[in-house]
Scaffold this active site. Structure first.
Site, short mmCIF file in Angstrom:
data_model
loop_
_atom_site.label_atom_id
_atom_site.label_comp_id
_atom_site.label_asym_id
_atom_site.label_seq_id
_atom_site.Cartn_x
_atom_site.Cartn_y
_atom_site.Cartn_z
N SER A 17 34.88 79.58 41.84
CA SER A 17 35.24 80.98 42.12
C SER A 17 36.49 80.98 42.98
O SER A 17 36.71 80.06 43.79
CB SER A 17 34.11 81.69 42.87
OG SER A 17 34.54 82.95 43.36
N TYR B 248 28.57 81.64 50.22
CA TYR B 248 29.14 81.61 48.87
C TYR B 248 30.51 80.93 48.86
O TYR B 248 30.78 80.06 48.02
CB TYR B 248 29.25 83.03 48.33
CG TYR B 248 29.71 83.10 46.89
CD1 TYR B 248 28.90 82.62 45.86
CD2 TYR B 248 30.96 83.63 46.56
CE1 TYR B 248 29.32 82.69 44.54
CE2 TYR B 248 31.38 83.70 45.24
CZ TYR B 248 30.55 83.22 44.25
OH TYR B 248 30.98 83.28 42.93
#
Length: 261
Positions: free
Chosen positions: A143, A156
């Site tokens: 990501s 995350y």
């Protein structure tokens, strides 16, 4: 003349979002699908609803946090369906965290177990057989959040930074054996995961458009690809910002929803 069997792709997190979009794109290109998710019955139902022939897909129920479970799924795929030509470690979770709250340490544990350890466990059954065959693709879904930390996204961001570094390490290990390691780094993709976000998402991309670009990068064996490319430019610019300016830029930005929100 014997026709070569269609290639196989093994995809975790295939029950929704990016995983499901990738499954549809690979199937459209003539690949056979080995689909992995905790909700195996739902994936089976989805594939049949798409009209996929029974010999074109298999479902292997597994939880990537359960190391025995995901290893068994990989071994079953090799034994019953064949050694995949591409393995996509897509399963992942994204939950906000506040380090001041002790209960959120469990959020970090679950995030790392899913996004990092789960990825390594997904690849593990396939590394040696692919290296012996001297071909294959091991694909990690990272990501742009792994390029620079965002307030409230500690678990995350850290996990996806780990994905990028882990895949880079694995790439060097597998290169001498003809096995390519591909890091796909999505920006904001329109999935059930991102639909919960409460902040602006520049260059938001439909999942099927993302899957098409990712498919091409995987088949080409690209080592690293940011999709869409505009987010790659944004991420590089953010990386170059001095810390003081970056911190001011993000001051007051809404944080990712935490587990209880």
């Amino acid at each position: 003349m014997t026709t070569a069997p269609a290639p196989i792709v093994f995809i975790t997190g295939a029950s929704s979002g990016i995983g499901q979009a990738l499954a549809a794109r690979f199937h459209a290109a003539g690949w056979r699908l080995a689909l992995v998710a905790r909700r195996g019955a739902e994936v089976e139902q989805w594939a049949r609803a798409q009209g996929y022939a029974a010999d074109r897909f298999r479902v292997f129920p597994a939880d990537v946090r359960d190391l025995a479970s995901i290893r068994a799924a990989g071994e079953a795929c090799i034994a019953d369906f064949g050694l995949p030509d591409a393995v996509i470690a897509n399963a992942g979770i994204s939950v906000g965290m506040d380090t001041a709250d002790p209960t959120d340490l469990e959020v970090m544990r679950a995030t790392f177990e899913t996004n990092n350890l789960g990825m390594a466990a997904t690849f593990q059954p396939f590394v040696a057989p692919m290296c012996r065959r001297r071909s294959g693709r091991l694909v990690g879904i990272a990501s742009v959040a792994g390029i620079r930390g965002l307030p409230g996204h500690g678990a995350y961001c850290a996990s996806k930074a780990g994905v990028i570094s882990y895949c880079e390490s694995l790439r060097g290990e597998c290169r001498p054996f003809g096995v390519k390691v591909v890091t796909i780094t999505p920006g904001y993709i329109d999935t059930p995961l991102t639909q919960k976000n409460r902040y602006g998402m520049p260059f938001l991309m439909p999942a099927d458009a993302f899957a098409d670009r990712a498919f091409r990068a995987i088949v080409a064996g690209d080592s690293y690809r940011v999709i869409p490319w505009q987010m790659g430019v944004v991420a590089k610019l953010l990386r170059l910002l001095p810390n003081a300016l970056y911190d001011r830029l993000l001051a007051g930005r809404p944080r990712k929803r935490r587990q209880h929100e």
